[in-house]
Design a protein around this motif. Sequence first.
Motif: not given
Length: 150
Positions: A10, A93-94, A104-106, A121
């Motif tokens: 990110d 999840t985030r 956070l795109d996990r 991620s």
Amino acid sequence: MAKIYESKRDAWIIVLIWIGVLMCLFGVAAQLASSATLVLKVVTAIIALLAVGFMLWTLYGIRYTLTDAALMIRCGPFRYRVPLDRIESVRPTRNPLSSPAASLDRLRIEWNKGRRRIMVSPLQKKEFMRDLERRCAQLRADGDNLISTD
């Protein structure tokens, strides 16, 4: 055959890490320009440069390697091994908790009856999920999740 997936990063995490790097470097420059003793200048420079190296290594040294037996995770000096035959679920999840993921795109991976979990991620998330499903006989796609059929 092993397949390596890079981590998604990110922009805000990259900026945050680089702010820390620049602060360390400015601190070294200020210390070198000060009237401190040579020993203090050298010690400060070494500590700051080690911190810079650690920050950049953990940001740019994140890799996820899928082998036929395990998911090998590398994040700078940290290493994790997740046995593929023990994975029970993989869910998007985030969650912002610390993990070897620079986004956070996990994906949250659970194994060993839910007692172990880790978040990753991968940049190519859909390809990673398809590859994981292919390698894990016990997992089946259920929407955006992979769920154990055992």
